[in-house]
Enzyme design. Sequence first.
Site, PDB file in Angstrom:
ATOM      1  CD1 TRP A 124      -2.596   1.831   0.501  1.00 56.21           C
ATOM      2  CD2 TRP A 124      -1.273   2.442   2.211  1.00 56.21           C
ATOM      3  NE1 TRP A 124      -2.912   3.125   0.847  1.00 56.21           N
ATOM      4  CE2 TRP A 124      -2.128   3.517   1.876  1.00 56.21           C
ATOM      5  CE3 TRP A 124      -0.348   2.594   3.254  1.00 56.21           C
ATOM      6  CZ2 TRP A 124      -2.077   4.741   2.557  1.00 56.21           C
ATOM      7  CZ3 TRP A 124      -0.302   3.796   3.923  1.00 56.21           C
ATOM      8  CH2 TRP A 124      -1.166   4.858   3.581  1.00 56.21           C
ATOM      9  CD  GLU A 145      -4.640  -1.632   1.909  1.00 52.27           C
ATOM     10  OE1 GLU A 145      -3.470  -1.854   2.289  1.00 52.27           O
ATOM     11  OE2 GLU A 145      -5.580  -1.405   2.701  1.00 52.27           O
ATOM     12  CE  LYS A 201      -6.323   5.737   3.171  1.00 56.10           C
ATOM     13  NZ  LYS A 201      -5.354   5.722   4.280  1.00 56.10           N
ATOM     14  CG  ASP A 254      -8.706  -1.144   4.361  1.00 58.69           C
ATOM     15  OD1 ASP A 254      -9.779  -0.773   4.879  1.00 58.69           O
ATOM     16  OD2 ASP A 254      -7.628  -1.126   4.965  1.00 58.69           O
ATOM     17  CG  HIS A 261      -8.694   1.742   1.910  1.00 62.73           C
ATOM     18  ND1 HIS A 261      -7.423   1.366   1.577  1.00 62.73           N
ATOM     19  CD2 HIS A 261      -8.626   2.133   3.211  1.00 62.73           C
ATOM     20  CE1 HIS A 261      -6.627   1.488   2.623  1.00 62.73           C
ATOM     21  NE2 HIS A 261      -7.340   1.940   3.629  1.00 62.73           N
ATOM     22  CG  HIS A 310      -6.117  -4.731   4.823  1.00 63.23           C
ATOM     23  ND1 HIS A 310      -5.215  -3.710   4.664  1.00 63.23           N
ATOM     24  CD2 HIS A 310      -5.379  -5.857   4.963  1.00 63.23           C
ATOM     25  CE1 HIS A 310      -3.989  -4.206   4.693  1.00 63.23           C
ATOM     26  NE2 HIS A 310      -4.064  -5.499   4.858  1.00 63.23           N
ATOM     27  CG  ASP A 363      -9.038   4.185   6.010  1.00 68.59           C
ATOM     28  OD1 ASP A 363      -9.449   3.102   6.454  1.00 68.59           O
ATOM     29  OD2 ASP A 363      -7.851   4.393   5.711  1.00 68.59           O
ATOM     30  CG  ASP A 410      -7.724   2.132   9.744  1.00 68.55           C
ATOM     31  OD1 ASP A 410      -7.724   1.144   9.004  1.00 68.55           O
ATOM     32  OD2 ASP A 410      -7.339   3.259   9.368  1.00 68.55           O
ATOM     33  CG  ASP A 440      -5.595  -2.041   8.054  1.00 70.26           C
ATOM     34  OD1 ASP A 440      -5.068  -1.651   9.119  1.00 70.26           O
ATOM     35  OD2 ASP A 440      -5.447  -1.446   6.968  1.00 70.26           O
TER      36      ASP A 440
HETATM   37  C1  RNT Z   1      -3.717   2.376   4.917  1.00 69.83           C
HETATM   38  C2  RNT Z   1      -3.893   0.952   4.542  1.00 69.83           C
HETATM   39  C3  RNT Z   1      -2.818   0.028   5.027  1.00 69.83           C
HETATM   40  C4  RNT Z   1      -2.393   0.290   6.450  1.00 69.83           C
HETATM   41  C5  RNT Z   1      -1.499  -0.765   7.028  1.00 69.83           C
HETATM   42  C6  RNT Z   1      -0.869  -0.321   8.286  1.00 69.83           C
HETATM   43  O1  RNT Z   1      -4.808   3.135   4.693  1.00 69.83           O
HETATM   44  O2  RNT Z   1      -5.129   0.485   4.965  1.00 69.83           O
HETATM   45  O3  RNT Z   1      -3.238  -1.283   4.861  1.00 69.83           O
HETATM   46  O4  RNT Z   1      -3.498   0.433   7.287  1.00 69.83           O
HETATM   47  O5  RNT Z   1      -0.577  -1.158   6.085  1.00 69.83           O
HETATM   48 ZN    ZN Z   2      -5.540  -1.615   4.795  1.00 67.06          ZN
END
Ligand code: RNT
Ligand code: ZN
Length: 418
Positions: free
Chosen positions: A184, A225, A227, A258, A261, A285, A293, A295, A325
């Site tokens: 990423w 990945e 975003k 993810d 994202h 993720h 985003d 998390d 994630d």
């Molecule tokens: C960032 C991505 C990525 C990170 C990790 C720590 O927006 O989601 O995957 O969260 O690599």
């Molecule tokens: Zn991620």
Amino acid sequence: MSNVSKAYEIAKEVYAGIGVDTDQALEKLKSIKISLNCWQGDDLNGFLFQEQSQNGGIQATGNYPGKAGNCAELRQDVEKALSMIPGNHKLSLHATYTDTEEKVDLDTLEPRHFDSWIQWAKEKGVGLDFNATCFSHPMADTGFTISSADPAIRAFWIEHCKISRKIAEHMGKELNERCVTNFWFPDGYKDIPVDRVGPRMRMKTALDEVFSLPIDSRYNLDAVESKLFGIGKESYTVGSNEFCLGYAAQNHVALTLDAGHFHPTEVISDKIPTVLLFVDELLLHVSRPVRWDSDHVVIMDDELAAIAQSLIRNDLLARTNIGLDFFDASINRTAAWVIGTRNTIKALLRALLEPTEALMKLELAGDYTSRLAMLEELKSYPFAAVWDYYCEAMGVPVREAWLSEIKDYEREVQFKRG
Ligand code: RNT
Ligand code: ZN
């Protein structure tokens, strides 16, 4: 017979009534591995650098005491979490989680800097996954890494990505279990760019170079990945969805989806079965965006249920690698792993307890009344009794019994850390 077993016997009968074999569901569940994200344990700090400049537009917020400050502490926390999670799982390491006293940088790392992790993984029977760390480094200060217009910056990150694949291959070989390596890149602009093509062409060329390094596919799988945006990169992201989807499909690398994202009303549960028509494999993720985003720790919400259903209903598990994630520093970090991972497994179990074939028949016959009726009734079927039984049978705490263990652990171990 314990209450848990009694409740299970009844639930088993109830599910048998709709043609679902609970024992079989649990057998299947046992084989599904979840990759725990190491970075939940220490707010994404890692141990490679003493003073890490944080950049890249991702952020852990909170200051709950007891954070792991070195590899040994992190491993201790992961072990604690795994002791409360049923099944055999994996740990996903970022490149900055090296265990070495040597002065190394991201472009000079070697597989041996992860020896202690491999040793630990062997001993504990835990699988390993890997991540290139293309952020929180002075070479990422401009906001660009492998798509930078500066050849020196680009070369640095290309080298780091190649090394990451080497490390992962080594881990996979040592553990005799394929390692999944995620790429990423935070690359993007805060404000509106003029050239939307140039950075993407540079990223494409850089990735081609990274993936041209021969790696044994038995031991490593690469994933890119996408975003939508990051903090400070609100207007343009080089590795957008279209970029990564296109790249993965064209170059036979895996695509990472993810959950946080995409636009807030877009869901990966619908993307999973779609993109698997065009890409070989997925890395998930599993995360929880709250407004953005953010998390947050994964909870048992509708989207988690839908993700699990997507995987189970169409038997997509063989081509999907499930990773987590999230990073919440405002609660006990070990508890965060336990909550998020148990929920992910629970959601998979619920999906496994669905009479999918019968539902699909109703759908094909155009009986949408029965489809809706059954899907709604299924929500109050006694899946919790099956889950409790699974936890008991797998030797992990039943229901919230794990919480007092965490409270003891933080009092006796985590809060005493320097
Ligand atoms: C960032 C991505 C990525 C990170 C990790 C720590 O927006 O989601 O995957 O969260 O690599
Ligand atoms: Zn991620």
